[in-house]
Design an enzyme around this catalytic site. Sequence first.
Site, PDB file in Angstrom:
ATOM      1  N   HIS A  75       0.842  -1.205   0.000  1.00  0.00           N
ATOM      2  CA  HIS A  75       0.000   0.000   0.000  1.00  0.00           C
ATOM      3  C   HIS A  75       0.872   1.248   0.000  1.00  0.00           C
ATOM      4  O   HIS A  75       1.805   1.349   0.784  1.00  0.00           O
ATOM      5  CB  HIS A  75      -0.890   0.037   1.254  1.00  0.00           C
ATOM      6  CG  HIS A  75      -2.012  -0.946   1.202  1.00  0.00           C
ATOM      7  ND1 HIS A  75      -3.174  -0.780   1.906  1.00  0.00           N
ATOM      8  CD2 HIS A  75      -2.158  -2.100   0.532  1.00  0.00           C
ATOM      9  CE1 HIS A  75      -3.987  -1.790   1.670  1.00  0.00           C
ATOM     10  NE2 HIS A  75      -3.387  -2.617   0.845  1.00  0.00           N
ATOM     11  N   TYR A 203      -9.034   5.227   7.671  1.00  0.00           N
ATOM     12  CA  TYR A 203      -9.142   5.562   9.095  1.00  0.00           C
ATOM     13  C   TYR A 203     -10.208   6.646   9.210  1.00  0.00           C
ATOM     14  O   TYR A 203     -10.052   7.729   8.646  1.00  0.00           O
ATOM     15  CB  TYR A 203      -7.808   6.100   9.620  1.00  0.00           C
ATOM     16  CG  TYR A 203      -6.736   5.044   9.809  1.00  0.00           C
ATOM     17  CD1 TYR A 203      -5.961   4.591   8.733  1.00  0.00           C
ATOM     18  CD2 TYR A 203      -6.487   4.494  11.065  1.00  0.00           C
ATOM     19  CE1 TYR A 203      -4.980   3.623   8.913  1.00  0.00           C
ATOM     20  CE2 TYR A 203      -5.503   3.531  11.255  1.00  0.00           C
ATOM     21  CZ  TYR A 203      -4.754   3.093  10.172  1.00  0.00           C
ATOM     22  OH  TYR A 203      -3.788   2.137  10.367  1.00  0.00           O
ATOM     23  N   PRO A 295      -3.575   0.076  18.905  1.00  0.00           N
ATOM     24  CA  PRO A 295      -3.302  -0.387  17.543  1.00  0.00           C
ATOM     25  C   PRO A 295      -3.478   0.655  16.436  1.00  0.00           C
ATOM     26  O   PRO A 295      -3.161   0.371  15.275  1.00  0.00           O
ATOM     27  CB  PRO A 295      -4.286  -1.546  17.348  1.00  0.00           C
ATOM     28  CG  PRO A 295      -5.354  -1.319  18.349  1.00  0.00           C
ATOM     29  CD  PRO A 295      -4.733  -0.595  19.500  1.00  0.00           C
ATOM     30  N   LYS A 299       1.621  -0.357  15.032  1.00  0.00           N
ATOM     31  CA  LYS A 299       3.051  -0.453  15.371  1.00  0.00           C
ATOM     32  C   LYS A 299       3.443  -1.712  16.154  1.00  0.00           C
ATOM     33  O   LYS A 299       4.633  -2.043  16.232  1.00  0.00           O
ATOM     34  CB  LYS A 299       3.467   0.774  16.206  1.00  0.00           C
ATOM     35  CG  LYS A 299       3.557   2.042  15.400  1.00  0.00           C
ATOM     36  CD  LYS A 299       4.797   2.077  14.542  1.00  0.00           C
ATOM     37  CE  LYS A 299       4.689   3.040  13.400  1.00  0.00           C
ATOM     38  NZ  LYS A 299       4.457   2.452  12.097  1.00  0.00           N
TER      39      LYS A 299
HETATM   40  P1  FAD Z   1       2.413 -12.260  21.479  1.00  0.00           P
HETATM   41  O1  FAD Z   1       1.994 -12.311  20.065  1.00  0.00           O
HETATM   42  O2  FAD Z   1       1.404 -12.000  22.523  1.00  0.00           O
HETATM   43  O3  FAD Z   1       3.146 -13.646  21.772  1.00  0.00           O
HETATM   44  C1  FAD Z   1       3.526 -14.050  23.061  1.00  0.00           C
HETATM   45  C2  FAD Z   1       3.467 -15.563  23.116  1.00  0.00           C
HETATM   46  O4  FAD Z   1       3.888 -15.995  24.398  1.00  0.00           O
HETATM   47  C3  FAD Z   1       2.054 -16.104  22.933  1.00  0.00           C
HETATM   48  O5  FAD Z   1       2.046 -17.069  21.917  1.00  0.00           O
HETATM   49  C4  FAD Z   1       1.695 -16.684  24.287  1.00  0.00           C
HETATM   50  O6  FAD Z   1       0.838 -17.795  24.174  1.00  0.00           O
HETATM   51  C5  FAD Z   1       3.079 -17.057  24.815  1.00  0.00           C
HETATM   52  N1  FAD Z   1       3.151 -17.140  26.280  1.00  0.00           N
HETATM   53  C6  FAD Z   1       2.600 -16.302  27.182  1.00  0.00           C
HETATM   54  N2  FAD Z   1       2.903 -16.706  28.431  1.00  0.00           N
HETATM   55  C7  FAD Z   1       3.666 -17.810  28.288  1.00  0.00           C
HETATM   56  C8  FAD Z   1       4.275 -18.708  29.230  1.00  0.00           C
HETATM   57  N3  FAD Z   1       4.166 -18.513  30.542  1.00  0.00           N
HETATM   58  N4  FAD Z   1       4.986 -19.759  28.763  1.00  0.00           N
HETATM   59  C9  FAD Z   1       5.114 -19.963  27.413  1.00  0.00           C
HETATM   60  N5  FAD Z   1       4.543 -19.164  26.489  1.00  0.00           N
HETATM   61  C10 FAD Z   1       3.835 -18.098  26.922  1.00  0.00           C
HETATM   62  N6  FAD Z   1      -1.216  -4.717  16.744  1.00  0.00           N
HETATM   63  C11 FAD Z   1      -1.503  -4.015  15.658  1.00  0.00           C
HETATM   64  O7  FAD Z   1      -0.596  -3.344  15.147  1.00  0.00           O
HETATM   65  N7  FAD Z   1      -2.774  -4.058  15.119  1.00  0.00           N
HETATM   66  C12 FAD Z   1      -3.779  -4.836  15.661  1.00  0.00           C
HETATM   67  O8  FAD Z   1      -4.888  -4.891  15.158  1.00  0.00           O
HETATM   68  C13 FAD Z   1      -3.499  -5.583  16.809  1.00  0.00           C
HETATM   69  N8  FAD Z   1      -4.453  -6.366  17.397  1.00  0.00           N
HETATM   70  C14 FAD Z   1      -4.138  -7.048  18.544  1.00  0.00           C
HETATM   71  C15 FAD Z   1      -5.105  -7.836  19.191  1.00  0.00           C
HETATM   72  C16 FAD Z   1      -4.830  -8.528  20.375  1.00  0.00           C
HETATM   73  C17 FAD Z   1      -5.902  -9.357  21.058  1.00  0.00           C
HETATM   74  C18 FAD Z   1      -3.521  -8.405  20.937  1.00  0.00           C
HETATM   75  C19 FAD Z   1      -3.194  -9.116  22.246  1.00  0.00           C
HETATM   76  C20 FAD Z   1      -2.558  -7.650  20.279  1.00  0.00           C
HETATM   77  C21 FAD Z   1      -2.845  -6.964  19.097  1.00  0.00           C
HETATM   78  N9  FAD Z   1      -1.874  -6.190  18.419  1.00  0.00           N
HETATM   79  C22 FAD Z   1      -2.176  -5.488  17.321  1.00  0.00           C
HETATM   80  C23 FAD Z   1      -0.509  -6.116  18.856  1.00  0.00           C
HETATM   81  C24 FAD Z   1       0.372  -7.153  18.151  1.00  0.00           C
HETATM   82  O9  FAD Z   1      -0.395  -8.266  17.797  1.00  0.00           O
HETATM   83  C25 FAD Z   1       1.476  -7.495  19.124  1.00  0.00           C
HETATM   84  O10 FAD Z   1       2.292  -6.342  19.250  1.00  0.00           O
HETATM   85  C26 FAD Z   1       2.309  -8.703  18.753  1.00  0.00           C
HETATM   86  O11 FAD Z   1       1.514  -9.863  18.880  1.00  0.00           O
HETATM   87  C27 FAD Z   1       3.524  -8.806  19.673  1.00  0.00           C
HETATM   88  O12 FAD Z   1       4.113 -10.046  19.517  1.00  0.00           O
HETATM   89  P2  FAD Z   1       4.765 -10.806  20.744  1.00  0.00           P
HETATM   90  O13 FAD Z   1       5.369 -12.029  20.130  1.00  0.00           O
HETATM   91  O14 FAD Z   1       5.612  -9.898  21.529  1.00  0.00           O
HETATM   92  O15 FAD Z   1       3.558 -11.190  21.695  1.00  0.00           O
HETATM   93  C1  DHB Z   2      -4.825  -3.331  10.862  1.00  0.00           C
HETATM   94  C2  DHB Z   2      -4.670  -3.181  12.209  1.00  0.00           C
HETATM   95  C3  DHB Z   2      -4.308  -1.950  12.718  1.00  0.00           C
HETATM   96  O1  DHB Z   2      -4.147  -1.798  14.036  1.00  0.00           O
HETATM   97  C4  DHB Z   2      -4.119  -0.853  11.891  1.00  0.00           C
HETATM   98  O2  DHB Z   2      -3.804   0.353  12.425  1.00  0.00           O
HETATM   99  C5  DHB Z   2      -4.282  -1.014  10.529  1.00  0.00           C
HETATM  100  C6  DHB Z   2      -4.636  -2.254  10.011  1.00  0.00           C
HETATM  101  C7  DHB Z   2      -5.203  -4.652  10.319  1.00  0.00           C
HETATM  102  O3  DHB Z   2      -5.429  -5.567  11.129  1.00  0.00           O
HETATM  103  O4  DHB Z   2      -5.307  -4.799   9.096  1.00  0.00           O
END
Ligand code: FAD
Ligand code: DHB
Length: 393
Positions: A75, A203, A295, A299
């Site tokens: 995009h 947005y 979100p 980022k």
């Molecule tokens: P996570 O993806 O949370 O991964 C952490 C992992 O650790 C998980 O698989 C979990 O099961 C595992 N874990 C936890 N505790 C333990 C333990 N004790 N032992 C072993 N494993 C464990 N960002 C956006 O930019 N746009 C969005 O729309 C958006 N939607 C989101 C919706 C939700 C519900 C959430 C929670 C986050 C969202 N985010 C979004 C943020 C983005 O998804 C996160 O920044 C990203 O997932 C970060 O990755 P991570 O690997 O640090 O954490």
């Molecule tokens: C999406 C999620 C976001 O948080 C955003 O700012 C833009 C797009 C998505 O899930 O596509």
Amino acid sequence: MPGMRTQVGIVGAGPTGLMLSHLLHLRGIESVVLESRSRDHVEHRLRAGVLEQGSVDLLCRSGVGERLRREGLRHEGIELRFAGESHRVPMTDLTGRAITVYGQQEVVKDLIAARLAAGGSILFEADAVRLDGLDSDSPVVHFRRDGRDEELHCDFVAGCDGFHGVSRGAVPEGVLTTYERAYPFAWLGVLAAAAPAVDELIYANHERGFALYSMRSPEISRLYLQVAPDEDIAAWPDERIWTELRARLETVPGWSLNEGPILEKSITPMRSFVVEPMRWERLFLAGDAVHIVPPTGAKGMNLALADVALLGDAFAAWYDAGRTDLLDSYSATALRRVWRAQHFSWWMTSMLHRLERDDPYETKLQTATLRYVATSEAYARSLSENYVGLPEV
Ligand code: FAD
Ligand code: DHB
């Protein structure tokens, strides 16, 4: 008690933990990833969708970008809708860079496939319960698997276990400082079997609340609505969701949504959260375990990938040459990008959401800010360079 040994013990198989394991493997460093959930669960957890240019480059450069290149949607702009107006922000014209829409769970699938193909060790349904010896040179991660207690001995622990994980809690009291902000709203996210009605994300600031139009493929739309923080998903049957999306997005004459069966819906609370520093002794924290952004700026996943790019280099410098400088500077370097993203995400959130039910002054300020983005190239460029991701911060 059965024990195993590796160089870097990684807690969590989200994008952070998996990418770190992959980057370490490329540098000849062994790791074991412990993940409390099943492989099927982590591969189908619906979350973020926007990759900055730097994230795409990292995934491609490290050899896991083949499907991303094929299926990712590049995009070059976003659309802002407000006060009955519509305005395109031409991000690529203004910055020379672009974003790619590719679901987080697809990144996770690609990384799991790459790790397993390379003989990597990811233990699913292995729940880390306690970290020990972090201030010694042989830390231990205690975990439970198949009803048994097990131990993972390592040189370092990477806490990549998200906001609700155990790693952050292993740091002694008084070491970490927490900065946070709660928002009086949540997002209701929907995945729909409907062809996107537009090529770029929309947005929308609307008096009924924020709405976001995104997508996953030429057949699948991804949409979000601002809702109350304590909203019950049961109160949102599909027809109510479409009615609300139409009200907030169909504000431009002649434009209408494409509707289709809703495949999935869920509500995500919103917070801003940072703990500092991101390291204690032999524990390195990365991704959502140490920082959360609302979100709106897209980022979260990008910050997570930027953290582990730094950590990969830092561990390589230690294992290759005994250097500690990059391990020592990891937290301060990562936090510069984290705080830039904190500010941008807070700013986008404040500009686009209905913050309080009746605050006409706030609404006027939001419209003035959005008009400024629409008319000032400098302001539009500022939004764009943050959105596509700053190479240096
Ligand atoms: P996570 O993806 O949370 O991964 C952490 C992992 O650790 C998980 O698989 C979990 O099961 C595992 N874990 C936890 N505790 C333990 C333990 N004790 N032992 C072993 N494993 C464990 N960002 C956006 O930019 N746009 C969005 O729309 C958006 N939607 C989101 C919706 C939700 C519900 C959430 C929670 C986050 C969202 N985010 C979004 C943020 C983005 O998804 C996160 O920044 C990203 O997932 C970060 O990755 P991570 O690997 O640090 O954490
Ligand atoms: C999406 C999620 C976001 O948080 C955003 O700012 C833009 C797009 C998505 O899930 O596509």
